[in-house]
Scaffold this motif. Structure first.
Motif, PDB file in Angstrom:
ATOM      1  N   ILE A 580       0.818  -1.334  -0.016  1.00 22.76           N
ATOM      2  CA  ILE A 580      -0.023   0.134  -0.029  1.00 22.76           C
ATOM      3  C   ILE A 580       0.807   1.105  -0.008  1.00 22.76           C
ATOM      4  CG2 ILE A 580      -1.737   1.276   1.237  1.00 22.76           C
ATOM      5  CD1 ILE A 580      -2.435  -1.570   2.557  1.00 22.76           C
ATOM      6  N   ALA A 581       0.510   2.280  -0.711  1.00 23.14           N
ATOM      7  CA  ALA A 581       1.195   3.590  -0.751  1.00 23.14           C
ATOM      8  C   ALA A 581       2.650   3.501  -1.085  1.00 23.14           C
ATOM      9  CB  ALA A 581       0.779   4.340   0.665  1.00 23.14           C
ATOM     10  N   ILE A 582       2.929   2.555  -2.212  1.00 26.93           N
ATOM     11  CA  ILE A 582       4.379   2.488  -2.497  1.00 26.93           C
ATOM     12  C   ILE A 582       4.598   3.245  -3.781  1.00 26.93           C
ATOM     13  CG2 ILE A 582       6.057   0.954  -3.284  1.00 26.93           C
ATOM     14  CD1 ILE A 582       5.704   0.834  -0.369  1.00 26.93           C
ATOM     15  N   PHE A 583       5.395   4.308  -3.902  1.00 25.84           N
ATOM     16  CA  PHE A 583       5.519   5.145  -5.211  1.00 25.84           C
ATOM     17  C   PHE A 583       7.031   5.563  -5.217  1.00 25.84           C
ATOM     18  CE2 PHE A 583       3.220   7.721  -2.210  1.00 25.84           C
ATOM     19  CZ  PHE A 583       4.072   8.894  -1.964  1.00 25.84           C
ATOM     20  N   GLY A 584       7.586   5.971  -6.303  1.00 29.71           N
ATOM     21  CA  GLY A 584       8.702   6.658  -6.499  1.00 29.71           C
ATOM     22  C   GLY A 584       9.836   5.735  -6.762  1.00 29.71           C
ATOM     23  N   PHE A 585       9.363   4.556  -6.792  1.00 29.74           N
ATOM     24  CA  PHE A 585      10.583   3.441  -7.457  1.00 29.74           C
ATOM     25  C   PHE A 585      10.484   3.198  -8.652  1.00 29.74           C
ATOM     26  CE2 PHE A 585       9.257   2.493  -2.848  1.00 29.74           C
ATOM     27  CZ  PHE A 585      10.451   2.310  -2.290  1.00 29.74           C
ATOM     28  N   PRO A 586      11.435   2.766  -9.426  1.00 32.59           N
ATOM     29  CA  PRO A 586      11.508   2.475 -10.598  1.00 32.59           C
ATOM     30  C   PRO A 586      10.507   1.349 -11.237  1.00 32.59           C
ATOM     31  CG  PRO A 586      13.904   2.259  -9.674  1.00 32.59           C
ATOM     32  CD  PRO A 586      12.869   2.476  -8.727  1.00 32.59           C
ATOM     33  N   LEU A 587       9.700   1.767 -12.101  1.00 32.71           N
ATOM     34  CA  LEU A 587       8.767   0.872 -12.711  1.00 32.71           C
ATOM     35  C   LEU A 587       8.343   1.277 -14.264  1.00 32.71           C
ATOM     36  CD1 LEU A 587       6.694  -1.757 -12.744  1.00 32.71           C
ATOM     37  CD2 LEU A 587       4.954   0.108 -12.111  1.00 32.71           C
ATOM     38  N   ASN A 588       8.718   0.537 -15.083  1.00 37.75           N
ATOM     39  CA  ASN A 588       8.695   0.888 -16.562  1.00 37.75           C
ATOM     40  C   ASN A 588       8.129  -0.233 -17.259  1.00 37.75           C
ATOM     41  OD1 ASN A 588       8.521   1.907 -19.183  1.00 37.75           O
ATOM     42  ND2 ASN A 588      10.344   3.094 -18.839  1.00 37.75           N
ATOM     43  N   ASN A 589       6.840  -0.117 -17.738  1.00 36.17           N
ATOM     44  CA  ASN A 589       6.455  -1.269 -18.434  1.00 36.17           C
ATOM     45  C   ASN A 589       6.102  -1.129 -19.890  1.00 36.17           C
ATOM     46  OD1 ASN A 589       4.876  -3.405 -16.556  1.00 36.17           O
ATOM     47  ND2 ASN A 589       4.119  -1.553 -15.657  1.00 36.17           N
ATOM     48  N   GLY A 590       6.551   0.152 -20.426  1.00 33.45           N
ATOM     49  CA  GLY A 590       6.671   0.332 -21.824  1.00 33.45           C
ATOM     50  C   GLY A 590       5.335   0.972 -22.312  1.00 33.45           C
ATOM     51  N   TRP A 591       4.562   1.788 -21.647  1.00 32.74           N
ATOM     52  CA  TRP A 591       3.126   2.278 -21.999  1.00 32.74           C
ATOM     53  C   TRP A 591       3.354   3.247 -23.223  1.00 32.74           C
ATOM     54  CZ3 TRP A 591      -1.544   0.943 -21.576  1.00 32.74           C
ATOM     55  CH2 TRP A 591      -2.042   0.329 -20.515  1.00 32.74           C
ATOM     56  N   LYS A 592       4.572   4.012 -23.279  1.00 33.64           N
ATOM     57  CA  LYS A 592       4.866   4.923 -24.325  1.00 33.64           C
ATOM     58  C   LYS A 592       4.659   4.029 -25.810  1.00 33.64           C
ATOM     59  CE  LYS A 592       7.589   8.293 -22.209  1.00 33.64           C
ATOM     60  NZ  LYS A 592       8.811   9.246 -22.267  1.00 33.64           N
ATOM     61  N   ALA A 593       5.476   2.963 -25.808  1.00 34.75           N
ATOM     62  CA  ALA A 593       5.296   2.086 -26.996  1.00 34.75           C
ATOM     63  C   ALA A 593       3.934   2.040 -27.283  1.00 34.75           C
ATOM     64  CB  ALA A 593       6.012   0.778 -26.772  1.00 34.75           C
ATOM     65  N   VAL A 594       2.788   1.642 -26.373  1.00 41.11           N
ATOM     66  CA  VAL A 594       1.447   1.374 -26.658  1.00 41.11           C
ATOM     67  C   VAL A 594       0.790   2.429 -27.157  1.00 41.11           C
ATOM     68  CG1 VAL A 594      -0.946   0.933 -25.658  1.00 41.11           C
ATOM     69  CG2 VAL A 594       1.338  -0.432 -24.686  1.00 41.11           C
ATOM     70  N   ILE A 602      -1.049   0.084 -35.621  1.00 40.83           N
ATOM     71  CA  ILE A 602      -0.759  -1.101 -35.252  1.00 40.83           C
ATOM     72  C   ILE A 602      -1.707  -1.730 -34.423  1.00 40.83           C
ATOM     73  CG2 ILE A 602       0.949  -2.808 -34.388  1.00 40.83           C
ATOM     74  CD1 ILE A 602       3.124  -1.019 -35.693  1.00 40.83           C
ATOM     75  N   LEU A 603      -2.296  -1.022 -33.354  1.00 43.19           N
ATOM     76  CA  LEU A 603      -3.234  -1.394 -32.387  1.00 43.19           C
ATOM     77  C   LEU A 603      -4.526  -0.640 -32.795  1.00 43.19           C
ATOM     78  CD1 LEU A 603      -1.207  -1.471 -29.073  1.00 43.19           C
ATOM     79  CD2 LEU A 603      -1.863  -3.454 -30.600  1.00 43.19           C
ATOM     80  N   GLN A 604      -5.689  -1.149 -32.884  1.00 43.53           N
ATOM     81  CA  GLN A 604      -6.619  -0.728 -33.176  1.00 43.53           C
ATOM     82  C   GLN A 604      -7.904  -1.021 -32.214  1.00 43.53           C
ATOM     83  OE1 GLN A 604      -7.817  -0.821 -37.256  1.00 43.53           O
ATOM     84  NE2 GLN A 604      -6.014   0.123 -37.916  1.00 43.53           N
ATOM     85  N   GLY A 605      -8.667  -0.302 -31.538  1.00 43.71           N
ATOM     86  CA  GLY A 605      -9.760  -0.893 -30.816  1.00 43.71           C
ATOM     87  C   GLY A 605      -9.675  -0.562 -29.362  1.00 43.71           C
ATOM     88  N   ASN A 606     -10.569  -1.052 -28.697  1.00 43.14           N
ATOM     89  CA  ASN A 606     -10.883  -0.845 -26.988  1.00 43.14           C
ATOM     90  C   ASN A 606      -9.746  -1.817 -26.480  1.00 43.14           C
ATOM     91  OD1 ASN A 606     -12.081   0.554 -24.978  1.00 43.14           O
ATOM     92  ND2 ASN A 606     -13.050  -1.623 -24.553  1.00 43.14           N
ATOM     93  N   TYR A 607      -9.593  -1.382 -25.355  1.00 37.27           N
ATOM     94  CA  TYR A 607      -8.643  -2.434 -24.384  1.00 37.27           C
ATOM     95  C   TYR A 607      -9.085  -2.207 -23.090  1.00 37.27           C
ATOM     96  CZ  TYR A 607      -6.166   1.802 -22.781  1.00 37.27           C
ATOM     97  OH  TYR A 607      -5.792   2.784 -22.099  1.00 37.27           O
ATOM     98  N   ALA A 608      -8.608  -3.184 -22.184  1.00 35.59           N
ATOM     99  CA  ALA A 608      -8.862  -3.092 -20.755  1.00 35.59           C
ATOM    100  C   ALA A 608      -7.401  -3.420 -20.246  1.00 35.59           C
ATOM    101  CB  ALA A 608      -9.740  -4.202 -20.363  1.00 35.59           C
ATOM    102  N   THR A 609      -7.105  -3.053 -19.025  1.00 34.80           N
ATOM    103  CA  THR A 609      -5.879  -3.372 -18.396  1.00 34.80           C
ATOM    104  C   THR A 609      -6.024  -3.441 -16.728  1.00 34.80           C
ATOM    105  OG1 THR A 609      -3.700  -2.232 -18.007  1.00 34.80           O
ATOM    106  CG2 THR A 609      -5.517  -0.930 -18.002  1.00 34.80           C
ATOM    107  N   ASN A 610      -4.805  -3.895 -16.220  1.00 35.01           N
ATOM    108  CA  ASN A 610      -4.948  -4.230 -15.019  1.00 35.01           C
ATOM    109  C   ASN A 610      -4.066  -3.082 -14.030  1.00 35.01           C
ATOM    110  OD1 ASN A 610      -2.167  -4.836 -15.738  1.00 35.01           O
ATOM    111  ND2 ASN A 610      -1.727  -6.049 -14.117  1.00 35.01           N
ATOM    112  N   THR A 611      -3.852  -2.100 -14.897  1.00 34.46           N
ATOM    113  CA  THR A 611      -2.961  -0.919 -14.073  1.00 34.46           C
ATOM    114  C   THR A 611      -4.103   0.187 -13.793  1.00 34.46           C
ATOM    115  OG1 THR A 611      -0.907   0.504 -14.049  1.00 34.46           O
ATOM    116  CG2 THR A 611      -2.354   0.298 -16.245  1.00 34.46           C
TER     117      THR A 611
END
Length: 856
Positions: A580-594, A602-611
């Motif tokens: 709980i309440a953990i932030f500031g640590f390195p985390l990069n999933n590559g959302w800029k590429a999405v 290349i991607l088209q249409g709706n999506y869902a996500t766990n973030t």
């Protein structure tokens, strides 16, 4: 011309030159980071320096240059926040030209009174400050170490981590300020500072990246270290100041806060500067109104950042009492406080007065008083505090602070008590703390926890001892009161415990300084220095290596992969870090590429996500994520909390039941976000390297002008309308991507709603493509507005709500013309529709006609 006049003329010349260069840089095709630094200089440092020079630089007691620089940085943040807040109230959003012109005019307005004043006579001369740190060669080396250590942990790889959680929400709201959404600051449950600082950078550079958005917060955090050094030096000597500043330079909470877009670093800087000013006045109340005015401005900025800045009132109240007790007449003190109180009140009222009148204020109040603070009574947050703090900082760091605090407490008792009472006090302190480490609920009576009584009794009894210097009193009060409040009278403190860490570090610095002094009386200074230097280096390495692994090093994200890659030699009291309440640590999933893959088709249409939805919305620019639509893709992102790794693995396994892996984003060659596509077509999974897409995102997709579901400031209405549904809901227009479709295809429709008063019921929207002659339906989509995220009862009067629909055309739809209809309903009751003139228009509105083409 005398020397002060010459000095001032040179400063004005340099300031004008720097302002001119900053303007040119912002208008030139230079790297974004350079533009952002120019923005911070032009909108922050220069107006802050002019303001401080006008208030105290030419007063009867001007500060030394380094102290004045610290105040200038703090006042610079006040400038950015207050001016950008004022600009946000103007209709139509922020533009680059408007913002730049405003800050240039501000510089002119602040410079003219100084020029007029200097034309009448020389400026004042700095007065000596007897308790300022004496900068010996060793302390110069220590300050260099503080600069290197503090800067390394706050600026290295600052932009590696993606925006996380609240960060993405804040950057989205910064974009909405620029777009002209008038209520965006008032739907926020905190002060506006953490939105306004990225806003001014965004408005003047037209792009925002992780590095540039975090930069002002990292700089504030870094500057606060030197303010703490100065304050600690004034209180207890330079050794104490250096130790306190270095401990906070290595503190995981402060490092984490410096690396995110959030308010804490601004509160930290403002609070330290305010205490520094009041302590200065308690020693020598010269130029009292001037310094109090500056303190009021800084405190107001802290309170515009977060309500918890009010905790500074504990030391401020005591120091104000000391100013009076030192001989300042009460009438003089009251007169000196009048203008600062009015100034601070006006600054705070500029935001909080309209905020309290908004419907969302009740939600904020309930959140703070009910969820955060609790329903009253006491709590025992010691276990959570211990576990959370030893995630952000090593267990050794935490135990060092605790140990030095115990020593400091015992020193008070031994100084004031004699004989058996000394030993009894020592036994109580050591036994109580030892029992607390063994079992935090050891003082439970009749199922009620009284551990707070033990800690409060220790601190209050020590504070009431007679042999207690004012410097010690102010720091123990600053530490003790917020600590008791956070740990025992707040239901969920989480990382908000940082409020007493400044004073905690000062106490630790005081104890170390006294140990240094005691050794120096028994050994030669050379011997003490030879002993202290390797110890200090060893402690810095011990604490710093931990912080480096967790915050700076990113080839492997240590916290996320804690079970496999936890640093060896650092004992922890837990089997699994807190979730709980953990932030500031390195985390990069590559959302800029999405985001780039959607932009390239290349991607088209709706999506869902766990973030968090805000993260996905920022990187996909508000498109494609709609809860009412069946998703084409599922974006499976890694959580930063290692405790969620098992749940993520379980979700991955479940997805394979009806999805297949479409592709994986690679970050530094390591697997990041996974893209799963609905269906089982037997596709070959692809790999997308983030490095190939990140620059494209930053250069072309990071602008502030994009539209997402929900309130919008500048709606992209293609076809204006003015139709009233029921008594209070208006359809202001719509946008449609095309009027021709094929069976199995889709249409993209956005409706723009507006409520003129509070809506008491949650209405559903229907969108239909129907042949009104034979009632053959080609497609339909129903749901609550804003992809089910913005029910009509939550609309603020006057807000325009963008409501996007992907309308699927049935595969068996017959060729021909269809009416595109919409309306609002509850159950089987539709709202009646009227024109702007009040003429009835039925209970469904025809927007336009579409044509469904036949398939060949």
């Amino acid at each position: 011309m005398n020397d002060p006049m010459l000095r001032f003329s040179r400063l004005v010349t340099i300031g004008v030159g720097v302002a001119g260069i900053a303007n040119l840089i912002m208008l030139s095709p230079v790297p974004l980071l350079f533009k952002s630094i120019a923005v911070l200089i032009l909108t922050g440092l220069l107006p802050g320096a002019l303001l401080v020079e006008g208030l105290i630089g030419q007063s009867a007691a001007p500060p030394p240059i380094w102290e004045q620089i610290l105040y200038s940085v703090g006042a610079g943040y006040s400038s950015m926040v207050i001016v950008t807040l004022a600009l946000s109230y103007l209709p139509g959003g922020l533009t680059r030209g408007q913002t730049l012109l405003t800050f240039d005019l501000l510089l002119l307005v602040l410079t003219l009174p100084l020029l007029i004043r200097h034309s009448r006579g020389p400026a004042g001369h700095p007065l000596p400050t007897p308790h300022s740190p004496l900068l010996t060669p060793y302390l110069w080396l220590g300050l260099l170490a503080l600069c290197l250590v503090g800067g390394f942990f706050r600026f290295t790889n600052l932009g590696y981590a993606e925006f996380q959680g609240d960060e993405a929400r804040l950057t989205l709201r910064a974009a909405e300020v620029i777009q002209g959404y008038e209520n965006v600051l008032f739907i926020h449950q905190k002060g506006p500072t953490e939105i306004l600082l990225p806003t001014v950078l965004y408005a003047l550079t037209d792009r925002l990246t992780e590095t540039t958005a975090r930069l002002p917060f990292a700089i504030a955090n870094f500057t606060a270290l030197f303010a703490i050094f100065l304050l600690g030096g004034r209180l207890f000597g330079p050794i104490a100041g250096w130790v306190a500043a270095m401990l906070l330079a290595l503190d995981g909470y402060l490092i984490g806060f410096a690396r995110v877009v959030q308010y804490q670093s601004i509160v930290l800087l403002m609070v330290v500067l305010v205490v520094l000013i009041f302590y200065r006045l308690a020693r020598d109340p010269k130029a009292l109104p001037n310094y109090l005015t500056l303190a009021a401005l800084l405190l107001a900025t802290g309170l515009l950042s977060h309500y918890e800045a009010a905790l500074v009132m504990f030391p401020v109240a005591y120091l104000t009492w000391r100013i009076w007790r030192q001989g300042t007449p009460l009438t003089r003190l009251a007169r000196a406080l009048l203008v600062p109180i009015l100034l601070g009140g006006v600054v705070l009222a500029s935001f909080y007065a309209p905020f309290m009148l908004k419907p969302g204020f009740n939600n904020t109040y309930s959140y703070l008083t009910g969820y955060r603070m609790g329903a009253g009574g006491t709590y025992n947050n010691l276990a959570d505090f211990f576990n959370r703090t030893t995630v952000y900082s090593s267990t050794y760091y935490f135990l060092t602070l605790v140990g030095l605090t115990i020593i400091g407490l015992l020193l008070i008792y031994w100084r004031n008590l004699t004989g058996l009472w000394r030993w009894l006090a020592t036994l109580i302190v050591l036994a109580g703390v030892g029992l607390t480490f063994q079992r935090v609920t050891w003082l439970t009576l009749n199922h009620k926890d009284f551990i707070w009584v033990f800690f409060a009794a220790l601190l209050i009894s020590a504070w009431c001892m007679p042999q207690f210097s004012p410097e010690e009193r102010v720091v123990w009060l600053w530490f003790g009161a917020p600590m008791i409040l956070a740990l025992f009278f707040t239901a969920i403190p989480n990382t908000h415990v940082y409020g007493f860490f400044i004073a905690w570090a000062l106490l630790a610095g005081m104890v170390v300084a006294r140990g240094w002094q005691a050794l120096s009386t028994r050994l030669s200074m050379r011997t003490v220095q030879m002993i202290a230097a390797p110890i200090a280096l060893g402690v810095i390495l011990l604490f710093g290596l931990y912080e480096n692994y967790y915050f700076v090093y990113n080839k492997v994200e240590i916290l996320r992969t804690w079970k496999m890659n936890r640093p060896q030699g650092y004992w922890t009291p837990y089997d699994q870090p807190t979730e709980i309440a953990i932030f500031g640590f390195p985390l990069n999933n590559g959302w800029k590429a999405v985001g780039a893959l959607y932009d390239e088709g290349i991607l088209q249409g709706n999506y869902a996500t766990n973030t968090r939805d805000t993260v996905a919305e920022w990187y996909t620019r508000g498109a494609h994520n709609c809860a009412r639509d069946v998703p084409n893709y599922y974006m499976l992102a890694n959580p930063v909390e290692p405790g969620f790794a098992e749940a993520t693995a379980k979700l991955r396994h479940q997805l394979l039941d009806d999805h297949e892996l479409f592709g994986t984003i690679l970050v530094h060659g390591n697997p990041g976000l996974e893209i799963y596509k609905m269906g089982k077509a037997g596709i070959q999974p692809q790999q997308f390297a983030l490095e190939q897409y990140a620059d494209h995102f930053d250069q072309t997709l990071a602008g502030p002008h994009f539209e997402r579901n929900g309130p919008v400031g500048q709606p992209a209405i293609q076809h204006p309308l003015n139709m009233r549904f029921g008594d209070a809901i208006w359809l202001r227009g719509y946008t449609l991507n095309k009027v021709e479709a094929t069976p199995g295809g889709t249409l993209e429709l956005t409706l723009y709603w507006q409520a003129t008063q509070h809506v008491a019921q949650n209405y559903f929207v229907f969108v239909q493509a129907i042949d009104l002659k034979d009632f053959h339906k080609a497609g339909q989509r129903d749901g609550q507005p804003g992809c089910n995220n913005y029910p009509t009862t939550t609309w603020l009067p006057g807000d325009t709500i963008a409501d996007h629909y992907t309308l699927p055309i049935e595969p068996d739809a017959l060729p021909g013309a269809y009416s595109l209809l919409t309306g609002l309903y509850i159950g089987d009751q539709r709202l009646e529709i009227h024109t702007a003139d009040g003429e009835p228009a039925g209970n469904q509105l025809e927007l336009t006609q579409i044509n469904v083409k036949g398939t060949r």
